[in-house]
Design a protein around this motif. Structure first.
Motif, PDB file in Angstrom:
ATOM      1  N   ALA A 200      16.516   0.732  31.883  1.00  0.00           N
ATOM      2  CA  ALA A 200      16.284   2.545  31.848  1.00  0.00           C
ATOM      3  C   ALA A 200      17.348   3.098  31.193  1.00  0.00           C
ATOM      4  CB  ALA A 200      16.291   2.797  33.290  1.00  0.00           C
ATOM      5  N   VAL A 201      18.455   2.842  31.198  1.00  0.00           N
ATOM      6  CA  VAL A 201      19.399   3.262  30.409  1.00  0.00           C
ATOM      7  C   VAL A 201      19.413   3.134  28.831  1.00  0.00           C
ATOM      8  CG1 VAL A 201      22.040   3.299  30.113  1.00  0.00           C
ATOM      9  CG2 VAL A 201      21.218   3.533  32.540  1.00  0.00           C
ATOM     10  N   SER A 202      19.218   1.762  28.533  1.00  0.00           N
ATOM     11  CA  SER A 202      19.067   1.510  27.190  1.00  0.00           C
ATOM     12  C   SER A 202      17.849   2.321  26.535  1.00  0.00           C
ATOM     13  CB  SER A 202      18.728   0.043  26.923  1.00  0.00           C
ATOM     14  OG  SER A 202      19.869  -0.647  27.502  1.00  0.00           O
ATOM     15  N   ALA A 203      16.607   2.441  27.352  1.00  0.00           N
ATOM     16  CA  ALA A 203      15.370   2.992  26.888  1.00  0.00           C
ATOM     17  C   ALA A 203      15.617   4.468  26.760  1.00  0.00           C
ATOM     18  CB  ALA A 203      14.355   2.737  27.821  1.00  0.00           C
ATOM     19  N   ASN A 204      16.236   5.121  27.648  1.00  0.00           N
ATOM     20  CA  ASN A 204      16.546   6.362  27.655  1.00  0.00           C
ATOM     21  C   ASN A 204      17.460   6.684  26.541  1.00  0.00           C
ATOM     22  OD1 ASN A 204      16.487   9.185  29.020  1.00  0.00           O
ATOM     23  ND2 ASN A 204      18.939   8.856  28.917  1.00  0.00           N
ATOM     24  N   ALA A 205      18.515   5.847  26.242  1.00  0.00           N
ATOM     25  CA  ALA A 205      19.487   6.118  24.864  1.00  0.00           C
ATOM     26  C   ALA A 205      18.808   6.159  23.611  1.00  0.00           C
ATOM     27  CB  ALA A 205      20.393   5.103  25.220  1.00  0.00           C
ATOM     28  N   LEU A 206      17.871   4.986  23.618  1.00  0.00           N
ATOM     29  CA  LEU A 206      17.025   5.031  22.235  1.00  0.00           C
ATOM     30  C   LEU A 206      15.823   5.826  22.279  1.00  0.00           C
ATOM     31  CD1 LEU A 206      17.177   1.012  22.375  1.00  0.00           C
ATOM     32  CD2 LEU A 206      18.628   2.577  20.816  1.00  0.00           C
ATOM     33  N   GLY A 207      15.585   6.775  23.052  1.00  0.00           N
ATOM     34  CA  GLY A 207      14.263   7.554  23.139  1.00  0.00           C
ATOM     35  C   GLY A 207      13.072   6.882  23.227  1.00  0.00           C
ATOM     36  N   LEU A 208      13.275   5.821  23.932  1.00  0.00           N
ATOM     37  CA  LEU A 208      11.821   4.823  24.109  1.00  0.00           C
ATOM     38  C   LEU A 208      11.434   4.684  25.603  1.00  0.00           C
ATOM     39  CD1 LEU A 208      13.139   1.982  21.918  1.00  0.00           C
ATOM     40  CD2 LEU A 208      11.516   3.840  21.358  1.00  0.00           C
ATOM     41  N   LEU A 209      11.720   5.847  26.529  1.00  0.00           N
ATOM     42  CA  LEU A 209      11.249   6.029  27.894  1.00  0.00           C
ATOM     43  C   LEU A 209       9.739   6.126  27.628  1.00  0.00           C
ATOM     44  CD1 LEU A 209      13.685   8.106  29.322  1.00  0.00           C
ATOM     45  CD2 LEU A 209      13.456   5.933  30.018  1.00  0.00           C
ATOM     46  N   PRO A 210       9.074   5.251  28.659  1.00  0.00           N
ATOM     47  CA  PRO A 210       7.373   5.555  28.627  1.00  0.00           C
ATOM     48  C   PRO A 210       6.988   6.974  29.356  1.00  0.00           C
ATOM     49  CG  PRO A 210       8.204   4.381  30.475  1.00  0.00           C
ATOM     50  CD  PRO A 210       9.349   4.338  29.775  1.00  0.00           C
ATOM     51  N   PRO A 211       5.837   7.325  28.586  1.00  0.00           N
ATOM     52  CA  PRO A 211       5.417   8.735  29.102  1.00  0.00           C
ATOM     53  C   PRO A 211       5.006   8.455  30.828  1.00  0.00           C
ATOM     54  CG  PRO A 211       3.404   7.468  27.930  1.00  0.00           C
ATOM     55  CD  PRO A 211       4.902   6.852  27.762  1.00  0.00           C
ATOM     56  N   PRO A 212       5.142   9.495  31.466  1.00  0.00           N
ATOM     57  CA  PRO A 212       4.821   9.236  32.832  1.00  0.00           C
ATOM     58  C   PRO A 212       3.576   8.429  33.288  1.00  0.00           C
ATOM     59  CG  PRO A 212       5.308  11.497  32.289  1.00  0.00           C
ATOM     60  CD  PRO A 212       5.295  10.821  31.196  1.00  0.00           C
ATOM     61  N   GLU A 213       2.444   8.505  32.645  1.00  0.00           N
ATOM     62  CA  GLU A 213       1.459   7.963  32.829  1.00  0.00           C
ATOM     63  C   GLU A 213       1.392   6.402  32.394  1.00  0.00           C
ATOM     64  OE1 GLU A 213       0.498   9.588  28.653  1.00  0.00           O
ATOM     65  OE2 GLU A 213       1.517  10.175  30.526  1.00  0.00           O
ATOM     66  N   LYS A 214       2.247   6.020  31.879  1.00  0.00           N
ATOM     67  CA  LYS A 214       2.781   4.615  31.393  1.00  0.00           C
ATOM     68  C   LYS A 214       3.935   4.054  32.396  1.00  0.00           C
ATOM     69  CE  LYS A 214      -0.607   4.008  28.351  1.00  0.00           C
ATOM     70  NZ  LYS A 214      -1.668   3.113  28.510  1.00  0.00           N
ATOM     71  N   ALA A 215       4.419   4.718  33.344  1.00  0.00           N
ATOM     72  CA  ALA A 215       5.508   4.416  33.944  1.00  0.00           C
ATOM     73  C   ALA A 215       5.391   2.818  34.774  1.00  0.00           C
ATOM     74  CB  ALA A 215       5.995   5.418  35.109  1.00  0.00           C
ATOM     75  N   ALA A 216       4.073   2.821  35.330  1.00  0.00           N
ATOM     76  CA  ALA A 216       4.122   1.665  36.184  1.00  0.00           C
ATOM     77  C   ALA A 216       4.058   0.335  35.260  1.00  0.00           C
ATOM     78  CB  ALA A 216       2.673   1.757  36.838  1.00  0.00           C
ATOM     79  N   PHE A 217       4.084   0.438  34.038  1.00  0.00           N
ATOM     80  CA  PHE A 217       3.994  -0.832  33.176  1.00  0.00           C
ATOM     81  C   PHE A 217       5.675  -1.302  32.791  1.00  0.00           C
ATOM     82  CE2 PHE A 217       0.146   1.007  31.899  1.00  0.00           C
ATOM     83  CZ  PHE A 217      -0.609  -0.086  31.590  1.00  0.00           C
ATOM     84  N   VAL A 218       6.771  -0.495  33.383  1.00  0.00           N
ATOM     85  CA  VAL A 218       7.844  -0.910  33.261  1.00  0.00           C
ATOM     86  C   VAL A 218       8.724  -1.045  34.643  1.00  0.00           C
ATOM     87  CG1 VAL A 218       8.405  -0.058  31.119  1.00  0.00           C
ATOM     88  CG2 VAL A 218       8.870   1.333  32.970  1.00  0.00           C
ATOM     89  N   GLY A 219       9.429  -2.195  34.708  1.00  0.00           N
ATOM     90  CA  GLY A 219       9.832  -2.383  36.224  1.00  0.00           C
ATOM     91  C   GLY A 219      10.795  -1.275  36.595  1.00  0.00           C
ATOM     92  N   TYR A 220      11.282  -0.160  35.813  1.00  0.00           N
ATOM     93  CA  TYR A 220      12.130   0.804  36.440  1.00  0.00           C
ATOM     94  C   TYR A 220      11.465   1.994  36.703  1.00  0.00           C
ATOM     95  CZ  TYR A 220      12.307   2.138  31.588  1.00  0.00           C
ATOM     96  OH  TYR A 220      11.807   2.274  30.149  1.00  0.00           O
ATOM     97  N   GLY A 221      10.310   1.848  36.464  1.00  0.00           N
ATOM     98  CA  GLY A 221       9.463   3.308  36.715  1.00  0.00           C
ATOM     99  C   GLY A 221       9.904   4.581  35.918  1.00  0.00           C
ATOM    100  N   SER A 222      11.034   4.987  36.260  1.00  0.00           N
ATOM    101  CA  SER A 222      11.451   6.393  35.375  1.00  0.00           C
ATOM    102  C   SER A 222      12.863   6.269  35.419  1.00  0.00           C
ATOM    103  CB  SER A 222      10.915   7.536  35.878  1.00  0.00           C
ATOM    104  OG  SER A 222      11.439   7.956  37.091  1.00  0.00           O
ATOM    105  N   PHE A 223      13.570   6.825  34.315  1.00  0.00           N
ATOM    106  CA  PHE A 223      14.870   7.101  34.322  1.00  0.00           C
ATOM    107  C   PHE A 223      15.526   7.495  35.511  1.00  0.00           C
ATOM    108  CE2 PHE A 223      18.757   9.504  32.925  1.00  0.00           C
ATOM    109  CZ  PHE A 223      19.602   8.343  32.559  1.00  0.00           C
TER     110      PHE A 223
END
Length: 210
Positions: A110-133
């Protein structure tokens, strides 16, 4: 290579700083090998140790361990006399492993994705293990709040080294938001003598400015 002395491959500008601190908390003799980015890290000799060509890596008793969380977990079990890991039959083993791997998985991602501007949109959050930042940071705050003074209560462990390093680095580099629980835990961690020794050793290895 088979040796009872850990061989620690690192670079002062890497997550090797986490493992250095862990080794200093153990109080054991170890040998440091500094690997250079783009040079010795990509050499055939080092790629035979870690095919990723990254640090940290540890050689010990004929085994190679990579990934900072795995190295800290391995070292705590390999040197039980230091008391940095609950035994398998200890009820604290569960929370210990929980937070170690929460930091290695959801927090790191989550921290890496946030730093790189690569967080998923809310409707895709279930696809990643961290959910949201935000969800991940809130859960990490639960761990920090429970650290009174350490994650396992009065008992300092490898989980404080690894999870605490994520918080410590995150506060220093601005990748984790400032929250009172994070700041208080980081302050306690920075006061440990092993932390201070490890930091001084790695700072001494930093390239000279100029």
């Amino acid at each position: 290579m088979t040796t009872s002395e850990p061989v620690f491959h690192t670079n002062p500008m890497s997550r090797g700083r986490i493992v250095r601190w862990m080794l200093e908390e153990l109080g054991v003799e170890y040998r440091t090998v500094v690997q250079e980015y783009g040079r010795s890290m990509k050499s055939p000799e080092y790629l035979a140790i870690n095919p990723m060509g990254k640090v940290p890596a540890l050689q010990h008793r004929g085994a190679v361990v990579t990934e900072a969380a795995a190295i800290c977990t391995y070292l705590a079990d390999a040197f039980p006399q230091a008391g940095l890991a609950p035994a398998v039959d200890d009820p604290l083993r569960g929370p210990y492993l929980r937070w170690m791997f929460f930091a290695a998985g959801p927090v790191e991602a989550a921290v890496s994705a946030n730093a790189l501007g690569l967080l998923p949109p809310p409707e895709k959050a279930a696809f990643v293990g961290y959910g949201s930042f935000e969800q991940t940071i809130d859960a990490l705050e639960v761990a920090a709040t429970s650290a009174s003074p350490w994650l396992l209560g009065e008992r300092f462990s490898a989980a404080d080294v690894y999870v605490g390093s994520q918080v410590d680095f995150g506060l220093m580099f601005g990748s984790i938001p400032e929250r009172p629980a994070f700041a208080a835990w980081a302050e306690r961690l920075r006061g440990r003598e092993a932390y201070k020794r490890a930091k001084a050793m790695d700072d001494a290895l930093m390239p000279a400015k100029g």
